[in-house]
Scaffold this motif. Structure first.
Motif, PDB file in Angstrom:
ATOM      1  N   SER A 138     -25.744  11.862  -5.013  1.00 48.78           N
ATOM      2  CA  SER A 138     -27.119  12.263  -5.352  1.00 48.78           C
ATOM      3  C   SER A 138     -27.830  11.179  -6.150  1.00 48.78           C
ATOM      4  CB  SER A 138     -27.098  13.521  -6.233  1.00 48.78           C
ATOM      5  OG  SER A 138     -26.450  14.550  -5.574  1.00 48.78           O
TER       6      SER A 138
ATOM      7  N   ARG B 157     -25.578  24.338   8.200  1.00 54.83           N
ATOM      8  CA  ARG B 157     -25.290  22.963   8.603  1.00 54.83           C
ATOM      9  C   ARG B 157     -25.418  22.803  10.121  1.00 54.83           C
ATOM     10  NH1 ARG B 157     -24.049  20.392   4.241  1.00 54.83           N
ATOM     11  NH2 ARG B 157     -24.076  18.492   5.462  1.00 54.83           N
TER      12      ARG B 157
ATOM     13  N   SER C  78     -27.025  22.697  -3.185  1.00 51.14           N
ATOM     14  CA  SER C  78     -25.641  22.401  -2.788  1.00 51.14           C
ATOM     15  C   SER C  78     -24.887  23.651  -2.348  1.00 51.14           C
ATOM     16  CB  SER C  78     -24.902  21.645  -3.890  1.00 51.14           C
ATOM     17  OG  SER C  78     -25.400  20.325  -3.931  1.00 51.14           O
TER      18      SER C  78
ATOM     19  N   ARG D 190     -33.415   9.615 -11.612  1.00 52.31           N
ATOM     20  CA  ARG D 190     -33.980  10.911 -11.189  1.00 52.31           C
ATOM     21  C   ARG D 190     -34.853  11.494 -12.304  1.00 52.31           C
ATOM     22  NH1 ARG D 190     -33.344  14.730  -6.823  1.00 52.31           N
ATOM     23  NH2 ARG D 190     -33.093  12.808  -5.701  1.00 52.31           N
TER      24      ARG D 190
ATOM     25  N   ARG E  43     -16.710  20.567  -0.707  1.00 48.17           N
ATOM     26  CA  ARG E  43     -16.922  21.681   0.220  1.00 48.17           C
ATOM     27  C   ARG E  43     -16.043  21.496   1.464  1.00 48.17           C
ATOM     28  NH1 ARG E  43     -22.826  19.482   1.321  1.00 48.17           N
ATOM     29  NH2 ARG E  43     -22.299  17.898   2.840  1.00 48.17           N
TER      30      ARG E  43
ATOM     31  N   TYR F 258     -32.198  20.449   3.885  1.00 51.35           N
ATOM     32  CA  TYR F 258     -31.385  21.423   3.134  1.00 51.35           C
ATOM     33  C   TYR F 258     -32.211  22.012   1.987  1.00 51.35           C
ATOM     34  CZ  TYR F 258     -27.450  20.006   5.935  1.00 51.35           C
ATOM     35  OH  TYR F 258     -26.626  19.777   7.010  1.00 51.35           O
ATOM     36  N   ARG F 259     -33.070  21.190   1.411  1.00 49.00           N
ATOM     37  CA  ARG F 259     -33.949  21.683   0.341  1.00 49.00           C
ATOM     38  C   ARG F 259     -34.952  22.699   0.904  1.00 49.00           C
ATOM     39  NH1 ARG F 259     -34.299  18.647  -4.475  1.00 49.00           N
ATOM     40  NH2 ARG F 259     -32.733  17.009  -4.544  1.00 49.00           N
TER      41      ARG F 259
ATOM     42  N   LYS G 141     -31.164   6.422  -2.070  1.00 48.36           N
ATOM     43  CA  LYS G 141     -31.030   6.285  -0.606  1.00 48.36           C
ATOM     44  C   LYS G 141     -32.376   6.373   0.099  1.00 48.36           C
ATOM     45  CE  LYS G 141     -28.373   9.937  -0.179  1.00 48.36           C
ATOM     46  NZ  LYS G 141     -28.140  10.369  -1.553  1.00 48.36           N
TER      47      LYS G 141
ATOM     48  N   ARG H  39     -25.605  13.137   3.487  1.00 45.63           N
ATOM     49  CA  ARG H  39     -24.234  13.145   2.968  1.00 45.63           C
ATOM     50  C   ARG H  39     -23.188  13.048   4.077  1.00 45.63           C
ATOM     51  NH1 ARG H  39     -27.589  13.623  -0.317  1.00 45.63           N
ATOM     52  NH2 ARG H  39     -27.486  14.338  -2.478  1.00 45.63           N
ATOM     53  N   ASP H  40     -23.585  13.442   5.298  1.00 43.67           N
ATOM     54  CA  ASP H  40     -22.626  13.524   6.409  1.00 43.67           C
ATOM     55  C   ASP H  40     -23.152  12.810   7.650  1.00 43.67           C
ATOM     56  OD1 ASP H  40     -24.762  15.189   6.880  1.00 43.67           O
ATOM     57  OD2 ASP H  40     -23.581  16.809   7.757  1.00 43.67           O
ATOM     58  N   ILE H  41     -24.063  11.875   7.456  1.00 47.61           N
ATOM     59  CA  ILE H  41     -24.711  11.256   8.622  1.00 47.61           C
ATOM     60  C   ILE H  41     -23.717  10.364   9.384  1.00 47.61           C
ATOM     61  CG2 ILE H  41     -26.759  10.011   9.465  1.00 47.61           C
ATOM     62  CD1 ILE H  41     -27.283  12.637   7.812  1.00 47.61           C
TER      63      ILE H  41
ATOM     64  N   ALA I 184     -25.997  24.337   1.058  1.00 46.70           N
ATOM     65  CA  ALA I 184     -25.485  23.338   2.012  1.00 46.70           C
ATOM     66  C   ALA I 184     -23.995  23.500   2.311  1.00 46.70           C
ATOM     67  CB  ALA I 184     -25.771  21.926   1.487  1.00 46.70           C
TER      68      ALA I 184
ATOM     69  N   ASP J 146     -20.750  18.908  -3.294  1.00 45.70           N
ATOM     70  CA  ASP J 146     -20.903  18.199  -2.014  1.00 45.70           C
ATOM     71  C   ASP J 146     -19.594  17.525  -1.581  1.00 45.70           C
ATOM     72  OD1 ASP J 146     -23.545  18.958  -2.089  1.00 45.70           O
ATOM     73  OD2 ASP J 146     -24.321  17.000  -2.700  1.00 45.70           O
TER      74      ASP J 146
ATOM     75  N   THR K 236     -32.601  13.955   5.418  1.00 46.39           N
ATOM     76  CA  THR K 236     -31.937  15.222   5.746  1.00 46.39           C
ATOM     77  C   THR K 236     -31.764  16.114   4.516  1.00 46.39           C
ATOM     78  OG1 THR K 236     -29.690  14.355   5.486  1.00 46.39           O
ATOM     79  CG2 THR K 236     -30.686  14.184   7.681  1.00 46.39           C
ATOM     80  N   GLY K 237     -31.757  15.487   3.323  1.00 41.87           N
ATOM     81  CA  GLY K 237     -31.696  16.288   2.092  1.00 41.87           C
ATOM     82  C   GLY K 237     -32.900  17.216   2.013  1.00 41.87           C
TER      83      GLY K 237
ATOM     84  N   ARG L 290     -23.897  18.724  -8.325  1.00 46.97           N
ATOM     85  CA  ARG L 290     -24.141  18.602  -6.886  1.00 46.97           C
ATOM     86  C   ARG L 290     -23.085  17.702  -6.233  1.00 46.97           C
ATOM     87  NH1 ARG L 290     -29.211  16.610  -4.752  1.00 46.97           N
ATOM     88  NH2 ARG L 290     -30.016  15.987  -6.766  1.00 46.97           N
TER      89      ARG L 290
HETATM   90  O1  C5P Z   1     -30.604  13.949  -0.576  1.00 42.71           O
HETATM   91  P1  C5P Z   1     -30.892  15.088  -1.537  1.00 42.71           P
HETATM   92  O2  C5P Z   1     -30.392  14.804  -2.924  1.00 42.71           O
HETATM   93  O3  C5P Z   1     -32.303  15.543  -1.517  1.00 42.71           O
HETATM   94  O4  C5P Z   1     -30.005  16.290  -0.946  1.00 42.71           O
HETATM   95  C1  C5P Z   1     -30.014  17.557  -1.550  1.00 42.71           C
HETATM   96  C2  C5P Z   1     -28.708  18.270  -1.250  1.00 42.71           C
HETATM   97  O5  C5P Z   1     -28.658  18.620   0.140  1.00 42.71           O
HETATM   98  C3  C5P Z   1     -27.413  17.518  -1.498  1.00 42.71           C
HETATM   99  O6  C5P Z   1     -26.990  17.585  -2.861  1.00 42.71           O
HETATM  100  C4  C5P Z   1     -26.442  18.219  -0.570  1.00 42.71           C
HETATM  101  O7  C5P Z   1     -25.957  19.418  -1.148  1.00 42.71           O
HETATM  102  C5  C5P Z   1     -27.324  18.607   0.611  1.00 42.71           C
HETATM  103  N1  C5P Z   1     -27.207  17.692   1.750  1.00 42.71           N
HETATM  104  C6  C5P Z   1     -26.139  17.833   2.608  1.00 42.71           C
HETATM  105  N2  C5P Z   1     -26.060  17.071   3.726  1.00 42.71           N
HETATM  106  C7  C5P Z   1     -26.992  16.153   4.009  1.00 42.71           C
HETATM  107  C8  C5P Z   1     -28.093  15.964   3.125  1.00 42.71           C
HETATM  108  C9  C5P Z   1     -28.158  16.734   1.982  1.00 42.71           C
HETATM  109  O8  C5P Z   1     -25.269  18.666   2.373  1.00 42.71           O
HETATM  110  N3  C5P Z   1     -26.902  15.430   5.116  1.00 42.71           N
END
Ligand code: C5P
Length: 227
Positions: free
Chosen positions: A12, A113, A104, A161, A191, A38-39, A16, A134-136, A107, A188, A34-35, A184
């Motif tokens: 986090s 997902r 989180s 931040r 999980r 999830y947000r 990025k 996180r998983d790209i 997610a 993350d 992609t965050g 987070r």
């Molecule tokens: O990137 P950002 O900090 O905005 O992401 C927020 C949350 O979304 C992460 O802490 C994670 O829990 C989740 N996330 C994820 N997989 C991704 C992108 C974000 O699980 N590809």
């Protein structure tokens, strides 16, 4: 020129998205945060009272997933695409500490997902994309031509931040931000479904002492090699 998929993963607040946006603009690629997706799901859960007394009603959220439509629209003034939930621009609503506190746990849900990963894979079909998350590099695009994994110390990340949130007018303490960032990362990374891990073929960049320009320059050199 040959277009590729650039996957940027990491902890986090490693900056990025700042780097990904710059790269996308320079390369004329699409950038996908992609965050933000999830947000957006987390914001939807809060709005619909699926999170009450600090508890997430996972079943209620999962059964409402079909009602969630996430899209991105490029904002010329800002120079990047903002996120929309069912047609409503929620770019600033998703950046609050409240959303950050619940994202989180949301997610961790495999159903969430699955839905988002499917959409992400569609967006990257034509290549020419920079996607951060996180998983790209591990799940969404395991065959991405370039995978970057960003790291920096937890304190460096929390400071960044904190500064960003203060500038946006949020009223909160540095300790709250540090706590959110470390919690987070723990959720993350531990999980069951798609944990945050470094892909075997990812290139790790610790950006604690690097400027934005230095990071962009380093990655552009890697892009040129990968093309
Ligand atoms: O990137 P950002 O900090 O905005 O992401 C927020 C949350 O979304 C992460 O802490 C994670 O829990 C989740 N996330 C994820 N997989 C991704 C992108 C974000 O699980 N590809």
């Amino acid at each position: 020129m040959n277009k590729i998929v650039i996957a940027i993963d990491g902890f986090s607040s490693t900056g990025k998205s700042t780097i990904a946006k710059r790269l996308a603009n320079q390369l004329n690629y699409i950038y996908v945060d992609t965050g933000a997706m999830y947000r957006a799901v987390t914001y939807f859960a809060l709005k619909n009272d699926f999170i009450k007394n600090k508890k997430l009603d996972s079943e209620a959220l999962i059964s409402s997933l079909e009602a969630i439509n996430i899209s991105f629209k490029f904002n010329d003034e800002l120079g990047f695409a903002e996120v929309y939930l069912n047609g409503e621009n929620i770019e600033s609503e998703i950046r609050t500490l409240e959303v950050s506190s619940y994202v989180s746990p949301v997610a961790t849900l495999s159903e969430v997902r699955r839905k988002l990963v499917e959409q992400q894979q569609l967006m990257g079909k034509g290549k020419g994309i920079v996607m951060d998350g996180r998983d790209i590099g591990t799940v969404v695009f395991p065959d991405a031509e370039l995978k970057i994994f960003m790291t920096a110390s937890a304190e460096t990340r929390a400071k960044r931040r904190f500064k960003e949130l203060l500038e946006r007018g949020h009223n909160l303490s540095y300790d709250e931000v540090l706590e959110n960032v470390t919690t987070r990362d723990r959720i993350d990374s531990t999980r069951e479904d798609s944990p945050l891990v470094i892909a075997d073929d990812a290139i790790e960049i610790d950006n604690s002492d690097l400027t934005i320009e230095e990071q962009v320059e380093t990655i552009l050199k890697l892009v040129n090699k990968a093309i």
